[in-house]
Design a protein around this motif. Structure first.
Motif, PDB file in Angstrom:
ATOM      1  N   VAL A 195       0.832  -1.213   0.000  1.00  0.00           N
ATOM      2  CA  VAL A 195       0.000   0.000   0.000  1.00  0.00           C
ATOM      3  C   VAL A 195       0.864   1.260   0.000  1.00  0.00           C
ATOM      4  O   VAL A 195       0.613   2.205  -0.756  1.00  0.00           O
ATOM      5  N   TYR A 196       1.892   1.258   0.840  1.00  0.00           N
ATOM      6  CA  TYR A 196       2.736   2.444   1.004  1.00  0.00           C
ATOM      7  C   TYR A 196       3.359   2.883  -0.323  1.00  0.00           C
ATOM      8  O   TYR A 196       3.545   4.063  -0.580  1.00  0.00           O
ATOM      9  N   HIS A 197       3.673   1.909  -1.175  1.00  0.00           N
ATOM     10  CA  HIS A 197       4.396   2.207  -2.407  1.00  0.00           C
ATOM     11  C   HIS A 197       3.505   2.411  -3.627  1.00  0.00           C
ATOM     12  O   HIS A 197       3.943   2.981  -4.612  1.00  0.00           O
ATOM     13  N   VAL A 198       2.278   1.901  -3.588  1.00  0.00           N
ATOM     14  CA  VAL A 198       1.458   1.939  -4.815  1.00  0.00           C
ATOM     15  C   VAL A 198       0.147   2.723  -4.684  1.00  0.00           C
ATOM     16  O   VAL A 198      -0.569   2.863  -5.670  1.00  0.00           O
ATOM     17  N   TRP A 199      -0.171   3.220  -3.497  1.00  0.00           N
ATOM     18  CA  TRP A 199      -1.512   3.781  -3.279  1.00  0.00           C
ATOM     19  C   TRP A 199      -1.846   4.929  -4.221  1.00  0.00           C
ATOM     20  O   TRP A 199      -3.001   5.177  -4.546  1.00  0.00           O
ATOM     21  N   TRP A 200      -0.826   5.625  -4.701  1.00  0.00           N
ATOM     22  CA  TRP A 200      -1.001   6.797  -5.551  1.00  0.00           C
ATOM     23  C   TRP A 200      -1.187   6.437  -7.025  1.00  0.00           C
ATOM     24  O   TRP A 200      -1.525   7.296  -7.845  1.00  0.00           O
ATOM     25  N   ASP A 201      -0.953   5.177  -7.386  1.00  0.00           N
ATOM     26  CA  ASP A 201      -0.821   4.780  -8.789  1.00  0.00           C
ATOM     27  C   ASP A 201      -2.185   4.520  -9.430  1.00  0.00           C
ATOM     28  O   ASP A 201      -2.807   3.492  -9.187  1.00  0.00           O
ATOM     29  N   GLN A 202      -2.627   5.439 -10.276  1.00  0.00           N
ATOM     30  CA  GLN A 202      -3.935   5.316 -10.924  1.00  0.00           C
ATOM     31  C   GLN A 202      -3.961   4.187 -11.953  1.00  0.00           C
ATOM     32  O   GLN A 202      -5.017   3.801 -12.436  1.00  0.00           O
TER      33      GLN A 202
END
Ligand code: ZN
Length: 291
Positions: A195-202
């Protein structure tokens, strides 16, 4: 193609729920609490976890002790953290790195872990951009995958947040990781999503279609705090931040994900200061109420 008929209710499967020991600071050189491994494994089982992900530090007291504690608590080992950095400013020279990589794969096998988490390291010193680093990684990972396969271990490649590209991981998107895995095309390579690394990835939902669901080793749970003060050690507990964890889980499960869900929170100013029992209880509570 038929869509999965898997029943997602109840949506929380504790059979695949795992505790990463970094959540109580066991990834640190100096212990932050006085819990023996058996106390931790018993507490994990008691609170409702089915599995535990260990760090190599956890093995310092001996592999036998760890394996016995895990078995006595009725837990599974969901993975070992982690490989050395393979390239970039935090990596050792190639020979030492290869030795450490092999040793960490052997460690994973010795405790019955299905996989070793791999953080590849940042852009190779003296070079610019990603391309050259990717080509070196391809060669390193191909060789290591062969050895991992002999040891019965999968290498779970974890893309890290782009802020780490220069130092800890030049693989910064899920798409990057999946492309590299596809290029190397070795059955011992898998993917870890955090989650920490990918949460921003649309583009996560789109990217994930490029890999077979059984090659997604684990989903790491935490949250992104809007006022993050330390890029490495200030992760949030699920529910305390701005990541849409439910949506991320839906993306994975709709794709057929069947790996471990693992709480992994590096938190020097908050959760590492708290009693491990409180941390474990909060993890379970937030998994059920916020994820
Ligand atoms: Zn992770």
């Amino acid at each position: 193609m038929t869509r999965s008929t898997k029943d997602f209710s109840p949506r929380h499967c504790l059979d695949r729920f795992s505790f990463n020991t970094a959540t109580i600071g066991n990834n640190q050189e100096q212990p932050l609490h006085d819990w023996e491994i058996a106390q931790l494994t018993d507490a994990c089982a008691e609170k409702g976890f089915s599995a535990i992900t260990l760090w190599r530090n956890d093995l310092r007291g001996g592999v036998r002790k760890v394996v016995d504690a895990v078995n006595a608590a009725g837990l599974k080992v969901s993975g070992l953290c982690r490989s050395p950095f393979l390239i970039g400013p935090l990596a050792s020279d190639r020979e030492l790195t290869d030795q450490e990589f092999r040793a960490s794969i052997e460690n994973a096998a010795s405790i019955g872990a299905p996989s070793l988490t791999v953080c590849v390291g940042g852009v190779i010193t003296g070079t610019k951009g990603m391309s050259y680093s990717f080509s070196v990684l391809e060669e390193q990972l191909s060789t290591a995958a062969e050895f991992a396969s002999e040891m019965g271990i999968r290498l779970a490649l974890e893309p890290l947040h782009p802020m780490y590209a220069g130092s800890r991981s030049c693989i910064v998107t899920t798409q990057d990781a999946i492309s590299l895995i596809a290029k190397i095309d070795h059955h011992a390579l898998s993917l870890a999503i955090d989650v920490y690394h990918v949460w921003w990835d649309q583009k996560l939902a789109q990217s994930i279609t490029g890999i077979a669901p059984e090659k997604i080793e684990a989903f790491h749970l935490c949250d992104w705090l809007p006022d993050t003060r330390d890029m490495l050690l200030d992760r949030g507990m699920m529910g305390d931040g701005v990541a849409d964890i439910r949506n991320l889980r839906n993306i994975l499960y709709e794709h057929g994900f069947c790996g471990y869900e693992e709480v992994e929170i590096f938190s020097s100013r908050n959760w590492w200061q708290q009693d491990p029992n409180t941390v474990l209880e909060t993890c379970v509570d937030r998994f059920l109420s916020c994820c």
